[in-house]
Design an enzyme around this catalytic site. Structure first.
Site, mmCIF file in Angstrom:
data_model
loop_
_atom_site.group_PDB
_atom_site.id
_atom_site.type_symbol
_atom_site.label_atom_id
_atom_site.label_comp_id
_atom_site.label_asym_id
_atom_site.label_seq_id
_atom_site.Cartn_x
_atom_site.Cartn_y
_atom_site.Cartn_z
ATOM 1 C CB SER A 95 -33.097 -104.212 40.247
ATOM 2 O OG SER A 95 -32.108 -103.105 40.705
ATOM 3 C CG HIS A 151 -29.634 -103.426 36.165
ATOM 4 N ND1 HIS A 151 -28.914 -103.958 37.035
ATOM 5 C CD2 HIS A 151 -30.893 -102.801 36.586
ATOM 6 C CE1 HIS A 151 -29.680 -103.717 38.390
ATOM 7 N NE2 HIS A 151 -30.708 -103.084 37.923
#
Length: 265
Positions: free
Chosen positions: A101, A237
């Protein structure tokens, strides 16, 4: 036979966290944390990963043993600091980057800085759960400064990656919020134009969860003249928190570096 040294003190421990030094390792894997994250999660990879790899996890200012330092507010400043810490340990061995990320962007800018200033590139760059840096589809980052504590808690629950019992812990949340705010501010200020030509020459692999909301990971192919691959694993995620996914990632990285080293050397 693999030689490993476990130690509380690490080489250049201010910025790099290496829990398992492996003098005989062929490669060094440098891991970059997600927003609000520390170095411990990835540093622990070094204890279980193949003996060919020595793992160093980046420790950002304002957290863990650097908690008394002010937070960084610029991704280029972070990259410069990381490069300074890396130079003594990457001159003698091939190295690769892995970022998750927010960490994917730090890894990318660090790689650019290394190439532009020192003519060095990672053997392979592994990015995870991150839109291309120049993508118009990069997720809109909420203004943490305008969210209440309850809204931040809800956001963490929806986004994943943080155990529910920790999110509900008031002391943990008080520690977590400043970290998140600092990193989110960096992400919001980070703007990168689509390159007119490839900026790097090594292969890039992008990992992503099958249920992740991140879009336009394909845009990473604009960054390099090397090969580009996407690997989708089950999860959201923070799919990499699943043990099976984590094992797959670590094994895949080892195989990629073995193959890349044959081409490189």
């Amino acid at each position: 036979m693999e030689t490993a040294v476990y130690a509380k003190s690490t080489r250049n421990e201010k910025v790099l966290n290496c829990l398992c030094q492996k003098p005989d390792a062929l490669f060094k894997l440098i891991c970059f944390p997600w927003a609000g994250g520390g170095s411990t999660h990835f540093a622990k990879w070094g204890r279980k990963i193949n003996g060919l790899l020595e793992v160093h996890a980046v420790r950002l200012a304002g957290r863990e043993t650097r908690f008394e330092e002010p937070f960084s507010n610029d991704i280029y400043q972070i990259a410069e600091e990381v490069v300074t810490a890396l130079l003594p340990i990457i001159r003698d061995k091939a190295f690769a980057f892995f970022g998750h990320s927010f960490g994917s962007y730090i890894a990318f800018i660090t790689a650019l800085h290394l190439k532009e200033k020192y003519k060095m590139e990672p053997l392979h760059i592994f990015v995870s759960s991150a839109s291309a840096p120049h993508s118009e589809f990069r997720p809109q980052v909420p203004d943490i400064n305008k969210l209440s504590e309850e809204q931040i808690r809800d956001h963490l629950l929806i986004f994943g990656g943080t155990p529910k019992h920790l999110i509900e812990d008031q002391d943990f949340l008080k520690q977590c919020i400043p970290l998140l705010k600092a990193d989110v501010d960096i992400v919001k200020k980070f703007i990168f134009d689509k390159p007119s030509k490839a900026l790097l020459s090594r292969d890039i692999t992008c990992f992503i969860g099958s249920e992740d909301v991140v879009k336009d990971i394909e845009g990473w192919k604009d960054i390099t003249s090397g090969k580009f691959d996407v690997l989708k694993l089950p999860g959201d995620h923070f799919y990499l928190m699943e043990p099976n996914n984590e094992d797959f990632i670590k094994n895949y990285i080892v195989k990629c570096l073995e193959l890349s080293s044959l081409d490189y050397f």
